[in-house]
Design an enzyme around this catalytic site. Structure first.
Site, PDB file in Angstrom:
ATOM      1  N   GLU A  25       0.679  -0.872  -0.266  1.00 59.18           N
ATOM      2  CA  GLU A  25      -0.035   0.198  -0.349  1.00 59.18           C
ATOM      3  C   GLU A  25       0.614   1.085  -0.393  1.00 59.18           C
ATOM      4  O   GLU A  25       2.281   1.015   0.465  1.00 59.18           O
ATOM      5  CB  GLU A  25      -1.062   0.075   1.305  1.00 59.18           C
ATOM      6  N   HIS A  71      -5.188   6.303   0.355  1.00 60.95           N
ATOM      7  CA  HIS A  71      -4.163   5.242   0.137  1.00 60.95           C
ATOM      8  C   HIS A  71      -4.935   3.840  -0.750  1.00 60.95           C
ATOM      9  O   HIS A  71      -5.334   4.366  -1.305  1.00 60.95           O
ATOM     10  CB  HIS A  71      -3.941   5.055   1.738  1.00 60.95           C
ATOM     11  N   HIS A  73      -5.510   0.082  -1.883  1.00 59.13           N
ATOM     12  CA  HIS A  73      -5.846  -1.792  -1.669  1.00 59.13           C
ATOM     13  C   HIS A  73      -5.661  -1.978  -2.737  1.00 59.13           C
ATOM     14  O   HIS A  73      -6.610  -2.766  -3.178  1.00 59.13           O
ATOM     15  CB  HIS A  73      -7.635  -1.405  -1.268  1.00 59.13           C
ATOM     16  N   ASP A  84      -9.268   1.674   8.205  1.00 59.66           N
ATOM     17  CA  ASP A  84      -9.601   3.287   7.600  1.00 59.66           C
ATOM     18  C   ASP A  84     -11.162   4.163   8.349  1.00 59.66           C
ATOM     19  O   ASP A  84     -10.489   4.770   8.190  1.00 59.66           O
ATOM     20  CB  ASP A  84     -10.532   3.076   6.331  1.00 59.66           C
TER      21      ASP A  84
END
Ligand SMILES: [Zn+2]
Length: 123
Positions: A25, A71, A73, A84
Site C-alpha cells: 500500500e 491510500h 487497496h 480506515d
C-alpha cells in the site's frame, strides 16, 4: 474552504503510485489550493499486505491546506476497512481509496464518516 474537486493530474499520479507500490500500500496526505485538491505528501514507510495503511496516519502532520488522504487497496476492494474508518475522521474530509488494477475508474472518495461521496475531477 469549499473543495470543488481533485485535479486530474493528481488523480493520475495517485493511480500510478498505487501501481508502483503494488502489492504494498501507499498512503498520502492531500492538500488543496484554491478549493482544488492538487498536491500530495507521501507518508513515510512501507506497509506490506493490505488494510494496514492506517499505521502511516499515526505520524500525520496537519497543515492549513489539509484536505484529506489517499491510500491504496492492493486487494482492489473500494471500501474502507475497519482501520480506515478509524483514521478517516483524523485524516480529513475527503479520503480516497485507490484499488488494484489502478485504472482510471478504480478509486472512490469517502467522507470522514466513511460514506461514499462525489468528487469532481478537474482538468
Ligand atoms: Zn484502507
Amino acid at each position: 474552504m469549499t473543495i470543488r474537486g481533485i485535479k486530474r493530474d493528481l488523480l493520475n499520479l495517485l493511480l500510478e503510485l498505487g501501481k508502483d507500490s503494488h502489492p504494498n500500500e501507499f498512503a498520502a496526505l492531500l492538500t488543496e489550493e484554491c478549493g482544488v485538491i492538487s498536491e500530495l505528501n507521501l507518508l513515510p514507510g512501507t506497509v506490506t499486505g493490505s488494510s494496514s495503511a492506517s499505521v502511516f496516519f499515526d505520524m500525520m502532520p496537519l497543515g492549513t491546506h489539509h484536505a484529506g488522504s489517499a491510500h491504496s487497496h492492493p486487494n482492489g476492494v473500494l471500501r474502507p476497512s475497519g482501520a480506515d474508518l478509524n483514521f478517516f475522521p483524523r485524516a480529513g474530509r475527503y479520503n480516497l481509496i485507490i484499488g488494484a488494477p489502478y485504472r482510471e475508474g478504480d478509486w472512490r472518495c469517502f467522507t470522514a464518516d466513511g460514506e461514499p461521496c462525489e468528487l469532481a475531477v478537474i482538468p
